[in-house]
Design an enzyme around this catalytic site. Sequence first.
Site, short mmCIF file in Angstrom:
data_model
loop_
_atom_site.label_atom_id
_atom_site.label_comp_id
_atom_site.label_asym_id
_atom_site.label_seq_id
_atom_site.Cartn_x
_atom_site.Cartn_y
_atom_site.Cartn_z
CG LEU A 173 -6.36 -8.40 7.86
CD1 LEU A 173 -7.01 -9.70 8.30
CD2 LEU A 173 -4.95 -8.68 7.34
CG ASP A 194 -2.08 0.94 1.12
OD1 ASP A 194 -2.27 1.51 0.03
OD2 ASP A 194 -2.80 1.12 2.11
NE ARG A 210 -3.17 -1.56 4.26
CZ ARG A 210 -4.42 -1.63 3.84
NH1 ARG A 210 -5.24 -2.51 4.35
NH2 ARG A 210 -4.87 -0.81 2.90
CD GLU A 268 2.40 -13.05 15.69
OE1 GLU A 268 2.36 -11.87 16.08
OE2 GLU A 268 1.91 -14.00 16.33
CG LEU A 316 9.86 -17.02 -3.27
CD1 LEU A 316 9.76 -16.95 -1.74
CD2 LEU A 316 10.24 -15.63 -3.82
CD1 TRP A 320 -12.44 -5.90 -10.07
CD2 TRP A 320 -11.59 -5.23 -12.04
NE1 TRP A 320 -11.74 -6.95 -10.61
CE2 TRP A 320 -11.22 -6.58 -11.81
CE3 TRP A 320 -11.17 -4.61 -13.22
CZ2 TRP A 320 -10.44 -7.31 -12.71
CZ3 TRP A 320 -10.40 -5.34 -14.13
CH2 TRP A 320 -10.05 -6.66 -13.86
CG HIS A 332 0.30 2.06 -9.46
ND1 HIS A 332 0.02 1.67 -8.18
CD2 HIS A 332 -0.79 2.77 -9.88
CE1 HIS A 332 -1.19 2.09 -7.84
NE2 HIS A 332 -1.70 2.77 -8.84
#
Length: 241
Positions: free
Chosen positions: A196, A28, A189, A208, A139, A77, A45
């Site tokens: 969330l 974010d 975050r 966590e 990964l 959207w 972005h």
Amino acid sequence: MTAQPARTGAPAVAGGGGAPRHVAIIMDGNGRWAKKRFLPRIAGHRAGVEAVRRTVETAPDLGIEVLTLYAFSSENWKRPADEVNDLMGLLKRYLQSEIDELDRNGVRIRYIGDPERLSADVRLLLDTSVARTAGNGKLTLVLALNYGSQDEIARAVRRLVADGVEPTIEAIEARLDTADLPPPDLIIRTSGEQRLSNFLMWQAAYAELIFTDDLWPDFDRAAFERAIAEYGRRERRFGGL
Ligand code: FPP
């Protein structure tokens, strides 16, 4: 030291200290990063994609096996069509330009979310990337695209009903997009927001949570290491003592 979780809610780590096996990130702050620089949102972005590159490169060094990135939510959207197109364009370019290196580096690509609303070319690119990297084991990079937890759970329940199966926790989990993935041990975050936002709500039962003030484009190796160190200091009890 640890028993690894087979499914959501199963104990992964009796206490803190170990590396998280699965880290999920709500990326974010791209827009605010751009605004601070008097740049258009797309510049934020683009800088966010650089942070994605760095984070994917760093994750295996930190002992992480699965990295899930919230790249596009089922609510995104609602953004202006230009921004939606820009985000899809960046995703396509990321996959096209990075796939060779990701494959070389042993990264397995997966995606979660409802593919129905994604354009045919994005889906083709994703499916090709998933198929090409299916044998990789260093990964697992899970891209959450057109993803929303409520939608995921509703789709799982619809399948459950269609299968005529008793709605147990295990039966629901087996029908989630994440069915064969371990639950996230840590959700990060960025940008100072503390919620969330419809991300992995079922799977987060015992995760966590770490909220950092860094805007996503500023999230670098040092910030990632700080989050992992903070996770290591947490005591995880999974409802036990
Ligand atoms: C949130 O910032 C970020 C997003 C909605 C998109 C995240 C996408 C990327 C980092 C680029 C593409 C992804 C990949 C995997 C290549 P925001 O725009 O909501 O920021 P703001 O809250 O500051 O406006």
